[in-house]
Design an enzyme around this catalytic site. Structure first.
Site, PDB file in Angstrom:
ATOM      1  N   LYS A  89      -0.665  -6.115  -3.618  1.00 40.81           N
ATOM      2  CA  LYS A  89      -0.033  -4.806  -3.470  1.00 40.81           C
ATOM      3  C   LYS A  89      -0.659  -3.775  -4.406  1.00 40.81           C
ATOM      4  O   LYS A  89      -0.729  -3.970  -5.617  1.00 40.81           O
ATOM      5  CB  LYS A  89       1.457  -4.935  -3.767  1.00 40.81           C
ATOM      6  CG  LYS A  89       2.268  -3.673  -3.502  1.00 40.81           C
ATOM      7  CD  LYS A  89       3.744  -3.963  -3.778  1.00 40.81           C
ATOM      8  CE  LYS A  89       4.627  -2.778  -3.488  1.00 40.81           C
ATOM      9  NZ  LYS A  89       6.046  -3.081  -3.815  1.00 40.81           N
ATOM     10  N   GLU A 133       8.676  -9.395   2.098  1.00 46.42           N
ATOM     11  CA  GLU A 133       8.197  -9.328   0.717  1.00 46.42           C
ATOM     12  C   GLU A 133       9.038 -10.261  -0.162  1.00 46.42           C
ATOM     13  O   GLU A 133      10.247 -10.374   0.015  1.00 46.42           O
ATOM     14  CB  GLU A 133       8.300  -7.890   0.214  1.00 46.42           C
ATOM     15  CG  GLU A 133       7.779  -7.681  -1.205  1.00 46.42           C
ATOM     16  CD  GLU A 133       7.917  -6.243  -1.680  1.00 46.42           C
ATOM     17  OE1 GLU A 133       7.183  -5.851  -2.593  1.00 46.42           O
ATOM     18  OE2 GLU A 133       8.768  -5.498  -1.129  1.00 46.42           O
ATOM     19  N   CYS A 177       5.460  -3.003   1.382  1.00 43.79           N
ATOM     20  CA  CYS A 177       6.593  -2.174   0.975  1.00 43.79           C
ATOM     21  C   CYS A 177       6.203  -0.734   0.574  1.00 43.79           C
ATOM     22  O   CYS A 177       5.976   0.108   1.428  1.00 43.79           O
ATOM     23  CB  CYS A 177       7.364  -2.868  -0.146  1.00 43.79           C
ATOM     24  SG  CYS A 177       9.066  -2.272  -0.337  1.00 43.79           S
TER      25      CYS A 177
END
Length: 268
Positions: free
Chosen positions: A111, A40, A152
């Protein structure tokens, strides 16, 4: 399919980060990797105020062009863990892309679940102050099979991975910049859980070490098989780990312990 996972300690100098990533990508490709995964924010981790300045258009930005050239040069897939994508004058997207061997973007995921937390005075962070959340899942067709994309903090939302499994995925990508504190507590446990409950490989490239005062990442990048076995784990430094994705491992897990990939979920 031979996979390489790159663990990095990204800082605020974007060009230096890209030079470092290029060295790792070339090393992994020279060692036979057919798919390379980055962490990331692999091209920029700095002050919040620098995110807008370093945000890029996709597919026409500096980082996308850089990855496209390397993918074509080596004839490989490159999974760009995530980069900062332009959205507005105040916010950006945290976006993961996959580039194919012909240099084209075949996967683009923004995301969904943003890292907005406060842990008993130990740690606090509001990703939504600078990042706009995405609103759709993304599945990519790879030579190995279907792959589901996440980033994440998405790891804590099993529904996303269940959706991917039910739609036929064999692999999950989970690039991260997991904090040291939460990483020690939950990182490996959650990664292995997502692999076991969905009988999929999990490819988790992480950031490691200090990036800013008070911002330390856990590292421990991993490749986990559909039985929940950690088949490769990075040491506590910038590094590359490798593993072979084996279709028979997926088939064996699903035949031995049929779960949601074969059975409809039961609701009580």
């Amino acid at each position: 399919m031979k996979v390489a996972v790159i663990q990095m300690n990204t800082k605020s100098d974007k060009e230096e980060n890209l030079r470092k990533a290029e060295g790792f990508i070339r090393q992994a490709a020279d060692n036979g990797a057919e798919l390379i995964s980055l962490p990331e924010y692999f091209n920029y981790m700095g002050e919040e105020s620098g995110k807008i300045e370093n945000a890029e258009q996709i597919p026409d930005g500096r980082t996308t062009s850089f990855l496209s050239g390397l993918a074509k040069e080596y004839g490989i897939f490159i999974h760009a863990g995530s980069i900062i994508e332009k959205y507005s004058n105040e916010k950006s997207y945290n976006t993961s892309i996959i580039v194919s061997p012909d240099g084209k973007i075949v996967g683009n995921y923004r995301k969904i679940h943003l890292f907005d937390i406060e842990i008993n005075g130990v740690s606090s962070y509001m990703e939504s102050n600078s990042i706009e959340g995405g609103d759709s899942a993304e599945i990519v067709e790879l030579p190995f099979g279907k792959a589901g994309m996440a980033i994440c903090y998405d790891l804590r939302f099993p529904e996303l991975f269940r959706k991917y499994a039910l739609e036929g995925c064999n692999v999950f990508f989970l690039p991260a910049a997991f904090t040291q504190y939460t990483g020690m507590l939950h990182w490996e446990t959650l990664l292995r859980a997502r692999a076991i409950e969905n009988q999929c490989y999990v490819i988790a490239a992480g950031q490691i070490g200090s990036h800013l005062p008070g911002k330390v990442c856990y590292g421990n990048s991993m490749i986990i098989d559909p039985w929940g076995t950690v088949v490769a784990k990075a040491p506590e430094k910038e590094s590359i780990i490798y593993a072979e994705l084996e279709g028979e491992r997926v088939q064996s897990a699903r035949e031995s312990i049929p779960c949601l990939t074969h059975r409809k979920p039961q609701y009580y």
